[in-house]
Design a protein around this motif. Structure first.
Motif, PDB file in Angstrom:
ATOM      1  N   SER A 162       0.819  -1.199   0.000  1.00  0.00           N
ATOM      2  CA  SER A 162       0.000   0.000   0.000  1.00  0.00           C
ATOM      3  C   SER A 162       0.861   1.262   0.000  1.00  0.00           C
ATOM      4  CB  SER A 162      -0.921   0.003   1.228  1.00  0.00           C
ATOM      5  OG  SER A 162      -1.560   1.246   1.385  1.00  0.00           O
ATOM      6  N   ARG A 163       0.384   2.287  -0.695  1.00  0.00           N
ATOM      7  CA  ARG A 163       1.030   3.599  -0.635  1.00  0.00           C
ATOM      8  C   ARG A 163       0.639   4.331   0.645  1.00  0.00           C
ATOM      9  NH1 ARG A 163       2.974   4.450  -5.908  1.00  0.00           N
ATOM     10  NH2 ARG A 163       1.842   3.285  -7.533  1.00  0.00           N
ATOM     11  N   TYR A 164      -0.418   3.838   1.306  1.00  0.00           N
ATOM     12  CA  TYR A 164      -0.869   4.418   2.575  1.00  0.00           C
ATOM     13  C   TYR A 164      -0.360   3.554   3.726  1.00  0.00           C
ATOM     14  CZ  TYR A 164      -4.087   7.262  -0.202  1.00  0.00           C
ATOM     15  OH  TYR A 164      -4.626   8.148  -1.104  1.00  0.00           O
ATOM     16  N   PRO A 165      -0.308   4.107   4.934  1.00  0.00           N
ATOM     17  CA  PRO A 165       0.143   3.316   6.086  1.00  0.00           C
ATOM     18  C   PRO A 165      -0.760   2.113   6.336  1.00  0.00           C
ATOM     19  CG  PRO A 165       0.120   5.673   6.617  1.00  0.00           C
ATOM     20  CD  PRO A 165      -0.548   5.524   5.284  1.00  0.00           C
ATOM     21  N   LEU A 166      -0.148   1.015   6.764  1.00  0.00           N
ATOM     22  CA  LEU A 166      -0.867  -0.216   7.083  1.00  0.00           C
ATOM     23  C   LEU A 166      -0.657  -0.572   8.548  1.00  0.00           C
ATOM     24  CD1 LEU A 166       0.047  -2.476   4.012  1.00  0.00           C
ATOM     25  CD2 LEU A 166      -2.156  -1.380   4.440  1.00  0.00           C
ATOM     26  N   GLY A 167      -1.701  -1.129   9.163  1.00  0.00           N
ATOM     27  CA  GLY A 167      -1.559  -1.658  10.515  1.00  0.00           C
ATOM     28  C   GLY A 167      -0.949  -3.044  10.476  1.00  0.00           C
ATOM     29  N   GLU A 168      -0.889  -3.673  11.626  1.00  0.00           N
ATOM     30  CA  GLU A 168      -0.325  -5.017  11.705  1.00  0.00           C
ATOM     31  C   GLU A 168      -1.278  -6.024  11.069  1.00  0.00           C
ATOM     32  OE1 GLU A 168       2.786  -5.767  12.674  1.00  0.00           O
ATOM     33  OE2 GLU A 168       2.934  -3.581  12.700  1.00  0.00           O
ATOM     34  N   VAL A 169      -0.692  -7.104  10.552  1.00  0.00           N
ATOM     35  CA  VAL A 169      -1.508  -8.131   9.912  1.00  0.00           C
ATOM     36  C   VAL A 169      -2.136  -9.039  10.963  1.00  0.00           C
ATOM     37  CG1 VAL A 169      -0.147  -8.116   7.803  1.00  0.00           C
ATOM     38  CG2 VAL A 169       0.431  -9.717   9.617  1.00  0.00           C
ATOM     39  N   ASP A 170      -3.260  -9.579  10.588  1.00  0.00           N
ATOM     40  CA  ASP A 170      -3.976 -10.519  11.440  1.00  0.00           C
ATOM     41  C   ASP A 170      -4.352 -11.713  10.567  1.00  0.00           C
ATOM     42  OD1 ASP A 170      -5.517 -11.834  13.285  1.00  0.00           O
ATOM     43  OD2 ASP A 170      -7.190 -10.415  13.211  1.00  0.00           O
ATOM     44  N   VAL A 171      -3.759 -12.854  10.835  1.00  0.00           N
ATOM     45  CA  VAL A 171      -4.059 -14.054  10.054  1.00  0.00           C
ATOM     46  C   VAL A 171      -5.354 -14.652  10.573  1.00  0.00           C
ATOM     47  CG1 VAL A 171      -3.274 -16.340   9.359  1.00  0.00           C
ATOM     48  CG2 VAL A 171      -1.613 -14.478   9.645  1.00  0.00           C
ATOM     49  N   ARG A 172      -6.330 -14.789   9.704  1.00  0.00           N
ATOM     50  CA  ARG A 172      -7.618 -15.385  10.068  1.00  0.00           C
ATOM     51  C   ARG A 172      -7.741 -16.731   9.363  1.00  0.00           C
ATOM     52  NH1 ARG A 172     -11.384 -11.410  11.902  1.00  0.00           N
ATOM     53  NH2 ARG A 172     -10.157  -9.927  13.134  1.00  0.00           N
ATOM     54  N   TRP A 173      -8.159 -17.724  10.112  1.00  0.00           N
ATOM     55  CA  TRP A 173      -8.260 -19.074   9.548  1.00  0.00           C
ATOM     56  C   TRP A 173      -9.659 -19.305   9.003  1.00  0.00           C
ATOM     57  CZ3 TRP A 173      -3.855 -21.322   8.592  1.00  0.00           C
ATOM     58  CH2 TRP A 173      -2.735 -20.950   9.352  1.00  0.00           C
ATOM     59  N   ILE A 174      -9.706 -19.774   7.781  1.00  0.00           N
ATOM     60  CA  ILE A 174     -10.978 -20.126   7.131  1.00  0.00           C
ATOM     61  C   ILE A 174     -10.881 -21.587   6.686  1.00  0.00           C
ATOM     62  CG2 ILE A 174     -11.688 -17.814   6.444  1.00  0.00           C
ATOM     63  CD1 ILE A 174     -10.425 -18.308   3.702  1.00  0.00           C
ATOM     64  N   ARG A 185      -5.868 -10.302   7.117  1.00  0.00           N
ATOM     65  CA  ARG A 185      -6.592  -9.072   7.440  1.00  0.00           C
ATOM     66  C   ARG A 185      -5.593  -7.991   7.826  1.00  0.00           C
ATOM     67  NH1 ARG A 185      -8.003  -6.372  12.042  1.00  0.00           N
ATOM     68  NH2 ARG A 185     -10.017  -5.266  12.080  1.00  0.00           N
ATOM     69  N   CYS A 186      -5.862  -6.783   7.350  1.00  0.00           N
ATOM     70  CA  CYS A 186      -4.980  -5.653   7.663  1.00  0.00           C
ATOM     71  C   CYS A 186      -5.818  -4.380   7.562  1.00  0.00           C
ATOM     72  CB  CYS A 186      -3.817  -5.619   6.674  1.00  0.00           C
ATOM     73  SG  CYS A 186      -2.509  -4.469   7.095  1.00  0.00           S
ATOM     74  N   GLN A 187      -5.412  -3.346   8.285  1.00  0.00           N
ATOM     75  CA  GLN A 187      -6.123  -2.071   8.217  1.00  0.00           C
ATOM     76  C   GLN A 187      -5.256  -1.020   7.543  1.00  0.00           C
ATOM     77  OE1 GLN A 187      -7.573  -1.438  12.312  1.00  0.00           O
ATOM     78  NE2 GLN A 187      -9.624  -1.810  11.499  1.00  0.00           N
ATOM     79  N   LEU A 188      -5.868  -0.295   6.626  1.00  0.00           N
ATOM     80  CA  LEU A 188      -5.207   0.768   5.876  1.00  0.00           C
ATOM     81  C   LEU A 188      -5.678   2.109   6.425  1.00  0.00           C
ATOM     82  CD1 LEU A 188      -4.831   0.987   2.047  1.00  0.00           C
ATOM     83  CD2 LEU A 188      -6.103   2.785   3.206  1.00  0.00           C
ATOM     84  N   MET A 189      -4.760   3.048   6.581  1.00  0.00           N
ATOM     85  CA  MET A 189      -5.092   4.368   7.127  1.00  0.00           C
ATOM     86  C   MET A 189      -5.062   5.407   6.006  1.00  0.00           C
ATOM     87  SD  MET A 189      -5.717   3.926  10.309  1.00  0.00           S
ATOM     88  CE  MET A 189      -5.816   5.672  10.708  1.00  0.00           C
ATOM     89  N   MET A 190      -6.210   6.010   5.740  1.00  0.00           N
ATOM     90  CA  MET A 190      -6.299   7.146   4.816  1.00  0.00           C
ATOM     91  C   MET A 190      -6.698   8.365   5.638  1.00  0.00           C
ATOM     92  SD  MET A 190      -8.217   5.610   1.443  1.00  0.00           S
ATOM     93  CE  MET A 190      -8.145   7.207   0.635  1.00  0.00           C
ATOM     94  N   GLY A 191      -5.714   9.145   6.044  1.00  0.00           N
ATOM     95  CA  GLY A 191      -6.000  10.255   6.943  1.00  0.00           C
ATOM     96  C   GLY A 191      -6.484   9.708   8.267  1.00  0.00           C
ATOM     97  N   ASN A 192      -7.693  10.091   8.649  1.00  0.00           N
ATOM     98  CA  ASN A 192      -8.284   9.610   9.899  1.00  0.00           C
ATOM     99  C   ASN A 192      -9.220   8.428   9.686  1.00  0.00           C
ATOM    100  OD1 ASN A 192      -7.006  11.637  11.442  1.00  0.00           O
ATOM    101  ND2 ASN A 192      -8.606  13.119  10.865  1.00  0.00           N
ATOM    102  N   THR A 193      -9.276   7.911   8.451  1.00  0.00           N
ATOM    103  CA  THR A 193     -10.204   6.825   8.128  1.00  0.00           C
ATOM    104  C   THR A 193      -9.472   5.494   8.074  1.00  0.00           C
ATOM    105  OG1 THR A 193     -11.575   8.345   6.825  1.00  0.00           O
ATOM    106  CG2 THR A 193     -11.871   5.986   6.445  1.00  0.00           C
TER     107      THR A 193
END
Length: 347
Positions: A162-174, A185-193
């Motif tokens: 990502s060109r935007y900041p990423l949070g830590e990864v979370d491996v989810r088992w399916i 699973r990971c969270q991307l930060m776009m400004g405050n979103t």
């Protein structure tokens, strides 16, 4: 036979053909893979079902000219709803200050294709975030060098860049019975979103489909092939249900992207739609959006480069809207990348 007899034959054949197309349409509407023959049909080139319309059209010119429109109507039926044609309207103007994001997903099949072609596709489409499947080990070479200024997270076969900041990864088992499968699973930060990303790869249908190839030599194997195909379908539905359970715990915008190995009418895709997701190509695409099939016959028909399945998807929660969605060149992998321009809906 007389012209009158030929005309009756034409009308009877056309009637049966219309009934057949209606049956396929109804199956696609209510879940074709509830039945083994519907599941098998999902992975066939749907353009095949237009062949009888072409034959009936020329037959009509010879024996029933005033009915020539009936085969033409069938051709439109096949090339439209049966083949999954999407034609989104021109997008509305995007309000100033709206957050926008370009997402690209691709099954890279790392080790089987030239990774430089994937880099070319990324350069061509200029995404803000890239989600790759079957990419294990790709960051050790040119791709890792390409992404050196990006924010990158990876686990196993999955890569999120990502060109935007990423949070830590979370491996989810399916998981499915007897096998371990995961998603990332990971969270991307776009400004405050915060936008939650799920990079997914569902079980391949190859085993279930190949079982039917055996029946050409061993017709008595058909019941086992049917059972194997049904188990294969059930595995993807179970994985989609696992993703749906994760989504109930999420707050804010969510993107689920990857190789679902499931065409749009499938029960797996329907399960994710019931969980509140909508398909980016269905919302913002024009054409068929097929992402797979263009290299399947490369050994026997090297000139054949046509995809006929839409099994790679970008799915969005209700707070995201698609402005445009399209597929890539198909040179980098046997899966075409899917790219979508997204905006965050105004509250």
């Amino acid at each position: 036979m007389s012209i009158k007899t030929h005309r009756k034959i034409f009308l009877i054949l056309t009637l049966f053909y219309l009934i057949f197309l209606a049956a396929i349409t109804a199956m696609n509407r209510f879940g074709p893979d509830r039945f083994w023959f519907g599941a098998l049909n999902l992975y066939l080139p749907q353009a095949l079902w237009g062949t009888p319309a072409i034959l009936l059209f020329f037959y009509s010119l010879k024996v029933a000219r005033k009915w020539f429109w009936a085969p033409l109507l069938c051709m439109i039926w096949v090339s439209g709803p049966i083949m999954g044609l999407c034609w989104s309207p021109d997008p509305l103007p995007v309000p100033a200050g709206t957050l926008s994001l370009r997402v690209m997903t691709c099954n890279a099949k790392y080790g089987k294709h030239d990774i430089s072609l994937l880099i070319d596709d990324i350069d061509l489409n200029r995404p803000d975030v890239v989600l790759l499947q079957d990419a294990g080990g790709s960051l050790d070479g040119p791709l890792g060098n390409y992404f050196r200024k990006w924010n990158v997270r990876f686990f196993g076969q999955y890569v999120i860049a990502s060109r935007y900041p990423l949070g830590e990864v979370d491996v989810r088992w399916i998981p499915i019975p007897g096998e371990r499968h995961s998603c990332l699973r990971c969270q991307l930060m776009m400004g405050n979103t915060k936008i939650t990303l799920y990079n997914v790869h569902f079980k391949t249908p190859r085993e279930g489909l190949n079982a039917f190839r055996t029946t050409r030599r061993k017709p008595w194997y058909l019941p086992q092939a049917i059972q194997q195909l049904e188990n294969n379908v059930a595995a993807r539905v179970l994985q989609a249900q696992s993703i749906s359970n994760f989504l109930r715990q999420e707050q804010g915008p969510v993107i689920v992207a990857g190789d679902l190995n499931s065409p749009d009418p499938s029960r797996a895709c329907a399960t994710l739609r019931k969980a509140g997701l909508h398909d980016a190509f269905a919302e913002g695409g024009r054409g068929y959006g097929y992402s797979y099939g263009h290299l399947l016959l490369r050994h026997r028909l090297p000139w054949f480069r046509v995809s006929w399945m839409r099994i790679d998807h970008i799915l969005l929660s209700e707070s995201l809207r698609t402005i445009r969605c399209w597929t890539g060149t198909g040179k980098a992998s046997d899966h075409r990348p899917v790219i979508a321009d997204l905006i965050l809906k105004q509250p």
